[in-house]
Design a protein around this motif. Structure first.
Motif, short mmCIF file in Angstrom:
data_model
loop_
_atom_site.label_atom_id
_atom_site.label_comp_id
_atom_site.label_asym_id
_atom_site.label_seq_id
_atom_site.Cartn_x
_atom_site.Cartn_y
_atom_site.Cartn_z
N THR A 30 5.50 3.22 9.55
CA THR A 30 4.09 3.18 9.14
C THR A 30 3.50 1.79 9.36
O THR A 30 2.42 1.67 9.96
N VAL A 31 4.20 0.74 8.93
CA VAL A 31 3.61 -0.59 9.11
C VAL A 31 3.59 -0.99 10.58
O VAL A 31 2.67 -1.66 11.04
N CYS A 32 4.59 -0.55 11.33
CA CYS A 32 4.61 -0.87 12.77
C CYS A 32 3.38 -0.28 13.44
O CYS A 32 2.71 -0.93 14.23
N LYS A 33 3.11 0.95 13.11
CA LYS A 33 1.95 1.64 13.69
C LYS A 33 0.65 0.94 13.26
O LYS A 33 -0.26 0.77 14.06
N ASN A 54 0.81 -1.21 0.00
CA ASN A 54 0.00 0.00 0.00
C ASN A 54 0.84 1.25 0.00
O ASN A 54 0.63 2.18 -0.78
N TYR A 55 1.79 1.27 0.92
CA TYR A 55 2.65 2.42 1.09
C TYR A 55 3.35 2.74 -0.22
O TYR A 55 3.36 3.88 -0.70
N LEU A 56 3.92 1.71 -0.83
CA LEU A 56 4.70 1.93 -2.05
C LEU A 56 3.80 2.28 -3.23
O LEU A 56 4.12 3.19 -4.02
N ASN A 57 2.67 1.56 -3.34
CA ASN A 57 1.77 1.86 -4.45
C ASN A 57 1.29 3.31 -4.38
O ASN A 57 1.15 3.98 -5.40
N ASN A 58 1.06 3.78 -3.14
CA ASN A 58 0.57 5.15 -2.96
C ASN A 58 1.58 6.21 -3.37
O ASN A 58 1.19 7.35 -3.63
#
Length: 509
Positions: free
Chosen positions: A302-305, A198-202
């Motif tokens: 971000t993923v940790c959160k 998600n993070y990267l696609n965004n």
RNA sequence: GCGCUUGUAGCUCAGGGGUAGAGCACUCGGCUUUUAACCGAUUGGUCGUGCGUUCAAAUCGCACCAGGCGCACCA
């Protein structure tokens, strides 16, 4: 079935006896004209939805709301008066009041076993004891199970579970049924990988799948698995990294590209190593390793959160703080800090002379395998520093000899623009300002090929087409690789890599 | 690959040369309108595999198989 019935029980193992009992019930169910393995079932609610929706229902309060649920029977009490039914959201209790139930259902209940999957219709009530329940009017068998679920006793308390760790990994389906934390860990793993994508696609990255089967296993130092293609009659290797193909894609014009997938290394197995494991590698045109550091830190935070709802995560008793800006420090500074030895003035010196220096001898490290000052630096770092880097730390500027795919450092000769991220003493990420100079790259891979010819099984192999691609022009590129399994271990407080892999590699029995 | 360690009933474990044990589960029966229910009875095992020592091996020895942990290799 018929032959089984004539076989004396004494010829059976206990497991067979328990299974036979269930087969008997299965036959009984069939003889009642009921399909024990039906095709479909429509439910109205999941367990958790009911728990939330009726949170405010008071003890002993009954509703006339009819609901339908489905799941697996984990436990039963008082001759099927209470049934603990689990679906993938959680538990809901069924309440069977035999005085009010249809007689057929009363007779059907003893044909059930723990482990069976059922659907149930009934009205919602909260028992006097405060347990949200469904007062059952109908039960539908959805799957008759033949084998009992493992149970463990702690004190006088009995519950589903497995202590035998081997069974947990070999029969993971059982582990997932009876060990809530196992399921939770895999769920979190899925959240982490989805979060990364998600993070990267965004931010404009696209994922492209590159070959697993390769004629040269390049992009890392590791022993590959070997296989064979019959029609072509050639030896093929399972990939050990995705690096070289992803960089080809950048040559081809993809400016932000990644692949999150399985790679294979023919090495030892331990609590931190599985022969097949998951990495993500990403490449971004016009970026350097400083950009990659920023991206790594933000991505993992971000993923940790997402997964833990906090940036303070405990790992096996050690608090790890993902929140504070992560330390960024050069490898040479860390070595100086931990050993007092300053390697900066030794770069480019003769390796034997360096090894003979008193301050190096005092380190008491076996450096006989190190054929260069760069390899010596890497060895000293591994021996003296690595395990001490518990909090997230970017270790920067590795020696050129151990970094054949990284660009030379823009100011310090003998070093490269590379970083590794360490957390809990483990390498979690590895990144470079990618080497884009085709002539330099060819020279460095030829150097590796020499080591390989000299017997170093793990030296990089020479992928000539990759060199050709570079000759067509790789723009300045930042690259990053993250070991997903270890990241998941850290973020889920899992002591073994086997806990974060659904089906870890096991020797056949 | 090396070292240490574990393997006994469906599950969790005791037993360490002399007839294989317990709790729970399963099955049957009783009691009970109830929430780890309770009471009783019956079942259930080539003691990881093989070879040896011994009058006798789950127990001692050796080898092998599988697991765990540590080391090595590595991410």
């Amino acid at each position: 079935m018929s032959t089984k019935e004539t076989t004396p029980h004494t010829d059976h193992h206990e497991s067979t006896r328990l299974r036979d009992e269930r087969l008997r019930k299965l036959e009984k169910i069939k003889s009642l004209g009921i399909d024990p393995y039906p095709y479909k079932f429509t439910r109205t609610h999941k367990a958790k939805e009911l728990q939330e929706k009726y949170q405010h229902l008071e003890n002993s309060q009954e509703t006339t709301d009819s609901v339908t649920v489905a799941g697996r029977i984990h436990n039963e009490r008082n001759d099927w008066m209470f049934i603990d039914l689990y679906d993938d959201s959680g538990k809901i209790q069924l309440y069977c009041d035999k005085e009010k139930l249809d007689q057929k259902l009363v007779e059907f209940l003893p044909l059930l076993d723990k482990g069976d999957q059922i659907g149930a219709v009934g009205t919602v009530r909260r028992t006097p004891r405060g347990e949200l329940s469904i007062k059952v009017t109908e039960i539908t068998i959805l799957c008759k199970t033949l084998l009992p679920l493992p149970e463990i006793i702690e004190g006088k308390r009995r519950h589903l579970g497995i202590h035998d760790i081997e069974t947990r990994y070999r029969q993971r389906y059982l582990d997932l049924i009876v060990t809530p934390t196992s399921k939770e860990t895999l769920r979190k793993r899925a959240l982490i990988t989805a979060g990364i994508r998600n993070y990267l696609n965004n931010i404009g990255y696209i994922e492209i799948e590159t070959p697993v089967l390769q004629t040269e296993a390049g992009g890392a130092e590791a022993k590959p698995f070997v296989t064979h293609h019959n029609a072509l009659d050639i030896e093929l290797f399972l990939r050990i990294a995705t690096e070289l193909h992803l960089k080809r894609l950048v040559v081809g014009g993809f400016e932000k590209v990644y692949e999150l997938g399985r790679i294979f290394r023919n090495e030892g197995i331990s609590t931190r190593h599985n022969p097949e494991f998951t990495s993500i590698e990403l490449y971004e045109a016009y970026a350097d390793y400083h950009d990659m550091m920023n991206l790594t830190e933000d991505l993992i935070k971000t993923v940790c959160k997402n997964v833990n709802e906090t940036l303070q995560v405990e790992f096996q008793g050690k608090p790890i703080d993902y929140e504070k800006p992560w330390k960024r420090v050069t490898m040479l500074d860390l070595i100086k800090e931990h050993t007092g030895v300053d390697f900066a003035p030794l770069l480019g010196k003769n390796v034997k002379e360096v090894h003979d220096l008193p301050q190096i001898k005092n380190l008491k490290i076996n450096l006989s395998e190190c054929g260069s000052v760069g390899e010596t630096i890497a060895e000293v770092f591994e021996e003296k520093v690595e395990s001490k880097l518990i909090q997230p730390t970017f270790v920067m500027d590795h020696p050129i000899e151990t970094s054949p795919l990284a660009k030379k450092h823009r100011t310090t000769s003998g070093l490269t623009e590379r970083f590794e991220l360490f957390i809990n003493g483990w390498e979690i990420a590895n990144s470079f300002s990618e080497l884009t100079d085709p002539l330099d790259q060819r020279a460095r891979l030829e150097e590796q090929a020499k080591k390989k010819d000299a017997g170093d099984e793990e030296a990089h192999s020479l992928d000539l087409d990759f060199i050709t691609a570079l000759e067509y022009g790789l723009p300045p590129t930042g690259g990053l690789g993250i070991g997903i399994d270890r990241l998941v271990m850290l973020l889920t407080n899992s002591a073994s890599i086997r806990d974060v892999i659904a089906f870890p590699t096991m020797k056949p029995v």
